[in-house]
Design an enzyme around this catalytic site. Sequence first.
Site, PDB file in Angstrom:
ATOM      1  N   ASP A   1       0.955  -1.290   0.108  1.00  0.00           N
ATOM      2  CA  ASP A   1       0.060   0.016   0.164  1.00  0.00           C
ATOM      3  C   ASP A   1       1.048   1.201   0.218  1.00  0.00           C
ATOM      4  O   ASP A   1       1.560   1.433   0.926  1.00  0.00           O
ATOM      5  CB  ASP A   1      -0.983  -0.171   1.334  1.00  0.00           C
TER       6      ASP A   1
ATOM      7  N   TYR B   1       3.014  10.030   0.547  1.00  0.00           N
ATOM      8  CA  TYR B   1       3.809   9.375   1.640  1.00  0.00           C
ATOM      9  C   TYR B   1       5.207   9.968   1.287  1.00  0.00           C
ATOM     10  O   TYR B   1       6.205   9.740   2.053  1.00  0.00           O
ATOM     11  CB  TYR B   1       3.742   8.069   1.699  1.00  0.00           C
TER      12      TYR B   1
ATOM     13  N   LYS C   1      -2.255   6.058  -4.690  1.00  0.00           N
ATOM     14  CA  LYS C   1      -3.398   7.034  -4.482  1.00  0.00           C
ATOM     15  C   LYS C   1      -3.106   8.293  -5.119  1.00  0.00           C
ATOM     16  O   LYS C   1      -2.101   8.790  -4.898  1.00  0.00           O
ATOM     17  CB  LYS C   1      -3.516   7.076  -2.689  1.00  0.00           C
TER      18      LYS C   1
ATOM     19  N   HIS D   1      -7.337   9.291  -2.709  1.00  0.00           N
ATOM     20  CA  HIS D   1      -7.005   9.324  -1.407  1.00  0.00           C
ATOM     21  C   HIS D   1      -7.893   9.909  -0.398  1.00  0.00           C
ATOM     22  O   HIS D   1      -8.262   9.252   0.706  1.00  0.00           O
ATOM     23  CB  HIS D   1      -5.622   9.884  -1.398  1.00  0.00           C
TER      24      HIS D   1
END
Length: 340
Positions: A46, A51, A81, A114
């Site tokens: 994931d 990030y 995402k 997201h």
Amino acid sequence: MSLGKRVLLNSGHWIPQLGYGTWQSSPGEVSVGVFQALKAGYKHLDLAKVYGNQAEVAQGLKKAFKEIPGLKREDIFITSKLWNSQHRPEIVEAALDDCLQELGLDYLDLYLVHFPVSFAKGSRNVGEDLFPLTGGNQPDGDVVIDDGVSIVDTWKAMTKLPKSKARSIGVSNFTIQHLEAIIKSTGVVPAALQIERHPLLRQDDLIAYCKDKNIHITAYSAFGNNMLDIPLLVTRPEIKDVAERLSKKTGSTVTPAQVLLAWAQVGGHSVIPKSVTPARILENFKEIELSPEDITEVESVGKVQRRYNVPYVANKPRWDVNIFGDEAEKPATHQVILSV
Ligand SMILES: NC(=O)c1ccc[n+]([C@@H]2O[C@H](COP(=O)([O-])OP(=O)(O)OC[C@H]3O[C@@H](n4cnc5c(N)ncnc54)[C@H](OP(=O)(O)O)[C@@H]3O)[C@@H](O)[C@H]2O)c1
């Protein structure tokens, strides 16, 4: 190569139930973590643009394909995402291309919206300015919310993405109301919904809605990870009790983390624990079975239900938007834009 326990999505593709999360894994840690997870046997990763570590994830993947005998791209289910600053329909495909480029991949198995929130246009085409702030770069500014782009606009663009680049599409942090809006407007049911879920936030109504629509659930923050410095659920006595009871029953050590991950998968959901600690990566991969009595005890933790990931409260810079209808979000001045 075995894919472990997996579930058929409404898109016709299979998703492994257990995955490996990468939020808050620093660039320095994440390539090693991804490599170790794949070596341990995880088949589901994931990831997300926001990030900020996808280039390092790519290094871990590259090393894994080189060094793990027989491991091929098609053996792994990879989710990433679309970030909030990339919601304008005309840049959605460019954002996917950018994501694939960061990861050094030709396709994603699953591409998620997201959040049901659009941020203002970033400074570059694909929204590289991930957190455009009111007051420029003032650290105390809020993120600039763009009320001119609806979740239906963005979902329409998602449905037009080539299947060769995103095999399945889905959403994250959407409520029933948000799901209803995008499904009614497009007729396209997301393959998956990724949500915060743990015994303190069971989300029974949302789970029932998704079951009815055949939308697969993936649980994040299964250990109750939060940005509020509240201890993780692995420290709760009820969860430890179940772990101790199962350890005695099976004659081998069962940990609180394994109990929470088993609970999260009851009903055929996926769960994506994050760890950059080698021993925990292995610990989280070991699957155990819970009895109905164990499940009841795990759920006894959640007499008072509690959502941790509320960007209006927890995120810095703050997002002045009511996403979940949570009590804490009531003062927010923006709402999720269903259509414009
Ligand atoms: N869609 C979304 O908006 C969203 C939001 C949040 C998360 N996610 C995804 O879901 C993944 C998981 O959620 P999360 O990162 O919030 O939190 P989580 O998996 O609930 O918890 C991660 C924390 O638990 C610790 N931990 C891991 N295994 C453990 C074990 N066996 N025993 C004790 N502690 C353990 C980790 O420490 P160490 O790393 O130091 O071992 C880390 O501090 C994320 O990484 C991300 O991929 C998605």
